[in-house]
Design an enzyme around this catalytic site. Structure first.
Site: not given
Lengths: 331, 331
Positions: A169, A171, A190-191, A247-248, A277, A295, A297
């Site tokens: 995407g 990023i 990706s999807r 990302g996460r 976190e 966290h 970024a």
């Protein structure tokens, strides 16, 4: 946007300041709250002391500003039945119950690409840091080891590495553009395969990992991407492979990641995000092939200013019936 | 290069192994010495126990292999009168008395561009590390501060910064190429304006600093560049300015740099090299806007292998009267 202009417009529409719900986790504060309060009656359920008429007023608030990853559940929306628009400050959207928003006809915005350059810069930086061993080198010097131990271990080359990007995407594309200039070879998952993109597409994350030296995670956290980097993917990445996550945290099965790192089954990791976190698995603290980051970024001083402009602009747009910026498209 | 092929060639020219002088500082060891010893009689003045016929043999050695930054002075050359070729392993050449070499007709080689990608990758990494505060972030987590202090200070944006490159040679050009992909604006200073380069040229280092957010030092250390980054240049760079040094320590007046950093007169620094290595000014250890690295920009595991090939190739070329690679042009 000149604030005087905005205020005069607003006064034409409404003689009193409109209500604005502030939706936030404890500890998340809005640095420009005083500025917002000159334009809105800000309703904060965490206010201390509590706002006397909060319950009554919150039922007629048409806009919610949602800070960072604060969850917005269907139950939250039940409490605030007049909400038509949620202005989010985060790049992610996994904390919103988007199905509930869609059912209720609530429009949702996020930070759009405000942070995309920052996140891409950070991902590239973490990759170099892990490969060239910056953080442990800095500690090698500060602890006084250089004159004693003489030689610091050699790092690995960055240029020419095969980089697999998970999520191409706003990023991921920026990460790819940067790393191409290092002579890296880019592939992605990706999807769907992206049109007009020349990088090699792998439909399967495990295949991407098997063909990459470094795996960079830049995708959103959804039901489909939860623990997408699992045991099989890490095995495919292999003993010299490196994972960078901007990302996460829950994109990776963190317990497995810790095991793979501790046992030397992957080569290293640069982690800006974690599953729980601010708690980071203590086993990682002893490893010098891991770079840990709290966290950060997606925020810099400069992009924070841009975010503030975006949030204020979306509030203004809502009340003047203009198009919202960075509005989430429901699927 | 197949070693069998080389050995059979060599045996045709000389029935005994030719002498090869190993010129090195204490602590600098040659990892592929055993391989060299299959082809040459390696003469090492630091050998322990000393080589019995070193003095006699060294007078007839035609080639010297010089490790890292080991100085080669006119006096050294007096001791080894038969030397016709010095094969250096370093990217820099400031440790050679090049005038003396030229007078004696000695050809000198260095590492050429073997390390240029590594050094450029490192410079970019250090810049991101300082701006985005990686090394101190890593320590913030490992020391257990995240759950306690919650918020880690925001860093500064990398994308879009004005970067001034000092020395637009093989490393500087690669730094520029990489940072262009981050949307940075590149300018440079070097002895002469480069043809076919579109970046803005500043004839004066102080002007370059005044127009840059970050100053990256990639030039060779010569009489002209000794302490080129002095008090005036740092003043021009200003309170938010950042210095990255992957060249040589003495490009910067280190005492002044320490003062500027301690007093907050510049914004930060990423330093891979120092004036008196391995000693790093202790005042820097307390600063979290400084990233320290033990002279590791120009070596990785991969480039080390390439260097070994280059050195062996040059020794082979010398003895078979073929052109040398990465030969220094005397001015």
């Amino acid at each position: 946007m000149a604030s005087e202009q905005w205020q005069s417009q607003e006064i034409q529409h409404s003689p009193t300041r409109p209500f604005l719900l502030l939706h936030r986790l404890p500890g998340f504060n809005l640095s420009f709250l005083p500025l917002l309060q000159t334009r809105y009656t800000v309703l904060d359920p965490l206010a201390d002391p509590p706002e006397p008429l909060f319950t009554a007023h919150s039922k007629s608030a048409r806009v919610m500003i949602c800070l960072g990853p604060t969850p917005v559940t269907s139950e939250d929306l039940d409490k605030y039945p007049a909400v038509e628009c949620i202005v989010g400050s985060s790049a992610g959207v996994n904390h919103f119950d988007l199905a509930a928003c869609r059912r209720r006809g609530i429009r949702v915005t996020n930070a759009g690409d405000t942070f995309s350059d920052d996140a891409a810069d950070y991902a590239v930086g973490l990759m170099i840091d892990v490969l060239r061993r910056f953080s442990s080198a800095d500690w090698f010097i500060r602890s006084g080891d250089w004159p004693v131990k003489k030689e610091y271990p050699l790092g690995c080359k960055v240029s020419g590495k095969r980089v697999g990007i998970l999520g191409l995407g706003s990023i991921g594309l920026r990460v790819a553009k940067r790393l191409e200039a290092f002579g890296c070879i880019i592939a992605y998952n990706s999807r769907k395969m992206k049109p007009n993109v020349q990088y090699h597409y792998h439909k399967n994350v495990q295949d991407l990992a098997a063909n990459s030296d470094i795996l960079i995670l830049c995708c959103a956290l959804t039901n489909e991407t939860y623990h997408v980097v699992n045991k099989d993917v890490m095995t495919a990445l292999g003993k010299d492979g490196i994972i960078v996550n901007v990302g996460r945290g829950a994109l990776i099965d963190e317990k497995e990641l810790v095991q793979f790192l501790v046992q030397g089954e992957i080569g290293g990791a640069g982690l800006d995000v974690f599953e729980n976190e601010p708690n980071v698995p203590g086993e990682l603290f002893a490893l010098d092939n891991v770079v840990l980051s709290p966290h950060r970024a997606v925020v810099t001083l400069e992009s924070f200013t841009r975010l503030q402009e975006l949030l204020l602009g979306n509030l203004e747009a809502f009340y003047s019936n203009k198009p919202l910026q960075a509005q989430i498209k429901f699927e």
